[in-house]
Design a protein around this motif. Structure first.
Motif, PDB file in Angstrom:
ATOM      1  N   ARG A 180       0.163  19.330   5.251  1.00  0.00           N
ATOM      2  CA  ARG A 180      -0.071  19.761   3.865  1.00  0.00           C
ATOM      3  C   ARG A 180       0.994  19.186   2.944  1.00  0.00           C
ATOM      4  N   PHE A 181       2.252  19.190   3.384  1.00  0.00           N
ATOM      5  CA  PHE A 181       3.339  18.650   2.572  1.00  0.00           C
ATOM      6  C   PHE A 181       3.056  17.191   2.227  1.00  0.00           C
ATOM      7  N   TYR A 182       2.716  16.397   3.238  1.00  0.00           N
ATOM      8  CA  TYR A 182       2.488  14.982   2.970  1.00  0.00           C
ATOM      9  C   TYR A 182       1.198  14.753   2.194  1.00  0.00           C
ATOM     10  N   ALA A 183       0.209  15.594   2.355  1.00  0.00           N
ATOM     11  CA  ALA A 183      -1.006  15.461   1.555  1.00  0.00           C
ATOM     12  C   ALA A 183      -0.699  15.661   0.074  1.00  0.00           C
ATOM     13  N   VAL A 184       0.167  16.618  -0.231  1.00  0.00           N
ATOM     14  CA  VAL A 184       0.571  16.848  -1.614  1.00  0.00           C
ATOM     15  C   VAL A 184       1.319  15.640  -2.161  1.00  0.00           C
ATOM     16  N   ARG A 185       2.253  15.108  -1.378  1.00  0.00           N
ATOM     17  CA  ARG A 185       3.041  13.969  -1.844  1.00  0.00           C
ATOM     18  C   ARG A 185       2.169  12.720  -2.009  1.00  0.00           C
ATOM     19  N   ILE A 186       1.237  12.492  -1.100  1.00  0.00           N
ATOM     20  CA  ILE A 186       0.345  11.337  -1.221  1.00  0.00           C
ATOM     21  C   ILE A 186      -0.538  11.491  -2.456  1.00  0.00           C
ATOM     22  N   ALA A 187      -1.056  12.701  -2.664  1.00  0.00           N
ATOM     23  CA  ALA A 187      -1.890  12.941  -3.841  1.00  0.00           C
ATOM     24  C   ALA A 187      -1.098  12.731  -5.136  1.00  0.00           C
ATOM     25  N   GLU A 188       0.201  13.043  -5.112  1.00  0.00           N
ATOM     26  CA  GLU A 188       1.038  12.839  -6.298  1.00  0.00           C
ATOM     27  C   GLU A 188       1.172  11.356  -6.631  1.00  0.00           C
ATOM     28  N   TRP A 189       1.304  10.505  -5.602  1.00  0.00           N
ATOM     29  CA  TRP A 189       1.579   9.078  -5.837  1.00  0.00           C
ATOM     30  C   TRP A 189       0.333   8.203  -5.825  1.00  0.00           C
ATOM     31  N   ALA A 190      -0.781   8.687  -5.277  1.00  0.00           N
ATOM     32  CA  ALA A 190      -1.996   7.866  -5.207  1.00  0.00           C
ATOM     33  C   ALA A 190      -2.469   7.353  -6.572  1.00  0.00           C
ATOM     34  N   PRO A 191      -2.317   8.114  -7.660  1.00  0.00           N
ATOM     35  CA  PRO A 191      -2.766   7.589  -8.953  1.00  0.00           C
ATOM     36  C   PRO A 191      -2.101   6.269  -9.358  1.00  0.00           C
ATOM     37  N   CYS A 192      -0.886   6.006  -8.889  1.00  0.00           N
ATOM     38  CA  CYS A 192      -0.255   4.709  -9.188  1.00  0.00           C
ATOM     39  C   CYS A 192      -1.117   3.564  -8.660  1.00  0.00           C
ATOM     40  N   VAL A 193      -1.654   3.750  -7.471  1.00  0.00           N
ATOM     41  CA  VAL A 193      -2.497   2.719  -6.859  1.00  0.00           C
ATOM     42  C   VAL A 193      -3.850   2.681  -7.561  1.00  0.00           C
ATOM     43  N   GLU A 194      -4.408   3.848  -7.853  1.00  0.00           N
ATOM     44  CA  GLU A 194      -5.705   3.898  -8.538  1.00  0.00           C
ATOM     45  C   GLU A 194      -5.626   3.219  -9.912  1.00  0.00           C
ATOM     46  N   GLN A 195      -4.537   3.445 -10.623  1.00  0.00           N
ATOM     47  CA  GLN A 195      -4.353   2.800 -11.916  1.00  0.00           C
ATOM     48  C   GLN A 195      -4.197   1.282 -11.757  1.00  0.00           C
ATOM     49  N   ALA A 196      -3.541   0.860 -10.679  1.00  0.00           N
ATOM     50  CA  ALA A 196      -3.393  -0.576 -10.423  1.00  0.00           C
ATOM     51  C   ALA A 196      -4.747  -1.218 -10.156  1.00  0.00           C
ATOM     52  N   VAL A 197      -5.625  -0.502  -9.450  1.00  0.00           N
ATOM     53  CA  VAL A 197      -6.978  -1.013  -9.230  1.00  0.00           C
ATOM     54  C   VAL A 197      -7.699  -1.137 -10.575  1.00  0.00           C
ATOM     55  N   ALA A 198      -7.574  -0.112 -11.409  1.00  0.00           N
ATOM     56  CA  ALA A 198      -8.228  -0.131 -12.724  1.00  0.00           C
ATOM     57  C   ALA A 198      -7.701  -1.267 -13.602  1.00  0.00           C
ATOM     58  N   ARG A 199      -6.415  -1.610 -13.454  1.00  0.00           N
ATOM     59  CA  ARG A 199      -5.831  -2.706 -14.240  1.00  0.00           C
ATOM     60  C   ARG A 199      -6.136  -4.077 -13.647  1.00  0.00           C
ATOM     61  N   GLY A 200      -6.732  -4.111 -12.467  1.00  0.00           N
ATOM     62  CA  GLY A 200      -7.039  -5.372 -11.805  1.00  0.00           C
ATOM     63  C   GLY A 200      -5.894  -5.935 -10.975  1.00  0.00           C
ATOM     64  N   GLU A 201      -4.831  -5.150 -10.769  1.00  0.00           N
ATOM     65  CA  GLU A 201      -3.708  -5.609  -9.945  1.00  0.00           C
ATOM     66  C   GLU A 201      -4.038  -5.593  -8.456  1.00  0.00           C
ATOM     67  N   LEU A 202      -4.946  -4.707  -8.069  1.00  0.00           N
ATOM     68  CA  LEU A 202      -5.338  -4.568  -6.668  1.00  0.00           C
ATOM     69  C   LEU A 202      -6.854  -4.617  -6.584  1.00  0.00           C
ATOM     70  N   PRO A 203      -7.390  -5.011  -5.423  1.00  0.00           N
ATOM     71  CA  PRO A 203      -8.846  -5.132  -5.289  1.00  0.00           C
ATOM     72  C   PRO A 203      -9.560  -3.792  -5.422  1.00  0.00           C
ATOM     73  N   ALA A 204     -10.769  -3.844  -5.954  1.00  0.00           N
ATOM     74  CA  ALA A 204     -11.612  -2.651  -5.998  1.00  0.00           C
ATOM     75  C   ALA A 204     -11.807  -2.139  -4.574  1.00  0.00           C
ATOM     76  N   GLY A 205     -11.872  -0.822  -4.444  1.00  0.00           N
ATOM     77  CA  GLY A 205     -12.074  -0.224  -3.124  1.00  0.00           C
ATOM     78  C   GLY A 205     -10.803  -0.020  -2.327  1.00  0.00           C
ATOM     79  N   THR A 206      -9.655  -0.313  -2.919  1.00  0.00           N
ATOM     80  CA  THR A 206      -8.390  -0.102  -2.220  1.00  0.00           C
ATOM     81  C   THR A 206      -8.183   1.396  -1.983  1.00  0.00           C
ATOM     82  N   ASP A 207      -7.856   1.752  -0.757  1.00  0.00           N
ATOM     83  CA  ASP A 207      -7.612   3.145  -0.383  1.00  0.00           C
ATOM     84  C   ASP A 207      -6.188   3.509  -0.811  1.00  0.00           C
ATOM     85  N   ALA A 208      -6.081   4.270  -1.887  1.00  0.00           N
ATOM     86  CA  ALA A 208      -4.764   4.579  -2.462  1.00  0.00           C
ATOM     87  C   ALA A 208      -3.877   5.336  -1.480  1.00  0.00           C
TER      88      ALA A 208
END
Length: 198
Positions: free
Chosen positions: A125-153
């Motif tokens: 649970r601890f790591y799920a919370v921490r991953i959920a906190e940081w995953a938006p950085c990757v999701e935003q990078a996908v939205a900006r085109g920095e990373l491929p679509a479908g990247t598992d954040a």
């Protein structure tokens, strides 16, 4: 994952904070096997019955400690660049794992999780919370085109911290800012290459 220090609330919250702080100190000093609820009560300057009534077992206390650590962890950094964001994440993990108090505490909790199911679930649970906190950085990078679509954040975030935990628990290699930066850069390179696409 560095812990904050402010916990709002009344007497019940203050007692919980004192007991969890005492438990963290005892875990860091002696490990899970030697964690004793009576000793934690003494350190926290609360009655033993309070600790036994509220937490019941060492595993219950450690599970609550992990939940509290997740709640108190620092929020993510957003720079507008996935490489810089993930370096910030890696540096935060590195500082936490090399902290004189938190490093031994994480070691003790991870060891406990290998033999205690309740602790293992709390650690997940601890790591799920921490991953959920940081995953938006990757999701935003996908939205900006920095990373491929479908990247598992979540997989990208795990890839950042995994080499750092390996150094902490297995290799004994230096766990310094350069190692943190390499871990982040490797995760970004792999993500850009499509390794983490679903």
């Amino acid at each position: 994952m560095t812990l904050g220090t402010i916990r709002p609330g009344g007497r019940t919250a203050r007692v919980r904070a004192a007991v969890l702080d005492a438990a963290a100190d005892a875990l860091a000093e002696h490990g899970f096997d030697r964690l004793d609820l009576a000793d934690v009560a003494r350190r926290a300057q609360v009655g033993k019955t309070t600790v036994y009534r509220r937490w019941g077992t060492v595993a219950g206390l450690v599970a609550d400690l992990l939940d509290d650590m997740a709640e108190q962890s620092l929020p993510r950094t957003e720079t507008g660049s996935v490489a810089a964001d993930l370096r910030a994440n890696a540096r935060l993990v590195q500082r936490t794992l090399t902290d004189p108090r938190q490093g031994p505490l994480f070691r003790a909790v991870i060891v406990a999780a290998t033999c205690d199911a309740r602790t293992a679930e709390a650690l997940r649970r601890f790591y799920a919370v921490r991953i959920a906190e940081w995953a938006p950085c990757v999701e935003q990078a996908v939205a900006r085109g920095e990373l491929p679509a479908g990247t598992d954040a979540a997989e990208v975030i795990r890839a950042v911290s995994a080499p750092l935990y390996y150094r902490l628990l297995m290799s004994g290699d230096p766990l310094d800012p350069a190692a943190a930066d390499r871990a982040a850069d490797a995760a970004v390179a792999a993500a850009r290459a499509g390794v983490f696409r679903r």
